[in-house]
Scaffold this motif. Sequence first.
Motif, PDB file in Angstrom:
ATOM      1  N   UNK A   1       0.833  -1.206   0.000  1.00 17.06           N
ATOM      2  CA  UNK A   1       0.000   0.000   0.000  1.00 17.06           C
ATOM      3  C   UNK A   1       0.867   1.255   0.000  1.00 17.06           C
ATOM      4  N   UNK A   2       1.959   1.224   0.745  1.00 19.88           N
ATOM      5  CA  UNK A   2       2.861   2.374   0.780  1.00 19.88           C
ATOM      6  C   UNK A   2       3.541   2.574  -0.573  1.00 19.88           C
ATOM      7  N   UNK A   3       3.926   1.477  -1.206  1.00 17.20           N
ATOM      8  CA  UNK A   3       4.547   1.559  -2.529  1.00 17.20           C
ATOM      9  C   UNK A   3       3.573   2.152  -3.538  1.00 17.20           C
ATOM     10  N   UNK A   4       2.317   1.686  -3.497  1.00 22.04           N
ATOM     11  CA  UNK A   4       1.301   2.194  -4.418  1.00 22.04           C
ATOM     12  C   UNK A   4       1.065   3.680  -4.192  1.00 22.04           C
ATOM     13  N   UNK A   5       1.049   4.093  -2.928  1.00 21.35           N
ATOM     14  CA  UNK A   5       0.834   5.507  -2.614  1.00 21.35           C
ATOM     15  C   UNK A   5       1.994   6.362  -3.120  1.00 21.35           C
ATOM     16  N   UNK A   6       3.215   5.861  -2.957  1.00 26.85           N
ATOM     17  CA  UNK A   6       4.379   6.600  -3.446  1.00 26.85           C
ATOM     18  C   UNK A   6       4.367   6.699  -4.968  1.00 26.85           C
ATOM     19  N   UNK A   7       3.970   5.622  -5.637  1.00 24.34           N
ATOM     20  CA  UNK A   7       3.885   5.647  -7.101  1.00 24.34           C
ATOM     21  C   UNK A   7       2.829   6.650  -7.568  1.00 24.34           C
ATOM     22  N   UNK A   8       1.669   6.650  -6.920  1.00 22.57           N
ATOM     23  CA  UNK A   8       0.599   7.591  -7.274  1.00 22.57           C
ATOM     24  C   UNK A   8       1.035   9.025  -6.987  1.00 22.57           C
TER      25      UNK A   8
ATOM     26  N   UNK B   1      10.751   8.624   1.096  1.00 27.42           N
ATOM     27  CA  UNK B   1      11.415   7.363   0.762  1.00 27.42           C
ATOM     28  C   UNK B   1      12.171   6.805   1.963  1.00 27.42           C
ATOM     29  N   UNK B   2      12.739   7.692   2.778  1.00 25.37           N
ATOM     30  CA  UNK B   2      13.482   7.247   3.956  1.00 25.37           C
ATOM     31  C   UNK B   2      12.554   6.567   4.961  1.00 25.37           C
ATOM     32  N   UNK B   3      11.342   7.093   5.108  1.00 27.02           N
ATOM     33  CA  UNK B   3      10.367   6.477   6.003  1.00 27.02           C
ATOM     34  C   UNK B   3      10.022   5.073   5.510  1.00 27.02           C
ATOM     35  N   UNK B   4       9.759   4.975   4.230  1.00 28.82           N
ATOM     36  CA  UNK B   4       9.414   3.678   3.644  1.00 28.82           C
ATOM     37  C   UNK B   4      10.545   2.671   3.820  1.00 28.82           C
TER      38      UNK B   4
ATOM     39  N   UNK C   1      10.695  14.078   8.729  1.00 26.43           N
ATOM     40  CA  UNK C   1       9.929  14.423   7.533  1.00 26.43           C
ATOM     41  C   UNK C   1       9.044  15.637   7.794  1.00 26.43           C
ATOM     42  N   UNK C   2       8.342  15.634   8.924  1.00 25.63           N
ATOM     43  CA  UNK C   2       7.465  16.762   9.252  1.00 25.63           C
ATOM     44  C   UNK C   2       8.286  18.020   9.511  1.00 25.63           C
TER      45      UNK C   2
END
Length: 239
Positions: free
Chosen positions: A138-145, A210-213, A231-232
């Motif tokens: 799900x995280x990968x899909x969100x990053x791609x989108x 990307x670092x979080x992922x 990140x924040x």
Amino acid sequence: MSYIYTVRLTGSEVATVSLDGPVRQVPLVLQVSERFRALIESGQWPRGSRIPGENQLAAELGVSRGTVREALRSLSLTGLLEPRVGDGTYVRATNEITGVLVRDDLSSLDQVLDARAGIEAAAARLAARRPDPSGLERLTAALDSRAAAHDAADLEAFVAADTAFHRGVVEASGNHLLLRLYDAIAEVLTESIHRTASFPEDPLLLQSHLAVFEAIRAGDPEEAGRVSYALIETVKQTR
């Protein structure tokens, strides 16, 4: 009307309980306010929209205008609705928590970002303890989108994808209370993303996501918490 119930206490002891009298009906004003609340929560009355006037609502529901007025007033006190003199009543929030934040002016951008930092850093740390393949997908899909929306300069799609990523981190934590809390203030959080997003995005922000992922995927809780909080902080510095 009387109802007799048998209740077993301890061992062989048995007691009877009698409930006399009718069950009280829900007051009409409360029924109407709950009907309005359902319209708000379902999106039939979207956030930011002006709702129908008191006369129209009274006619549609078959109740008095005074009943409608009291129902609307109760939802205004919770922050869900906002009456504007001479203009009508608008939907300000879709749940009471967000309503209170907006009503009491507790949703300044800095405060929202600080709240996000605390929730998301804790969630990232938990998510990294037991990286879940479906959560990582799900995280990968969100990053791609997110990347696709950025390349297309589609702000709404970008905000939606970025929101999905951050919520995905919280969901991956496996802590249902954190997720409920996050969802309860989702409107305020999404608004903070909308207000801080810009094109082209600062490269530091992409690297931070990307670092979080990567920290979650690597199963490094301390690093995941650190980079999520960072990140924040990067969002604050680049907005």
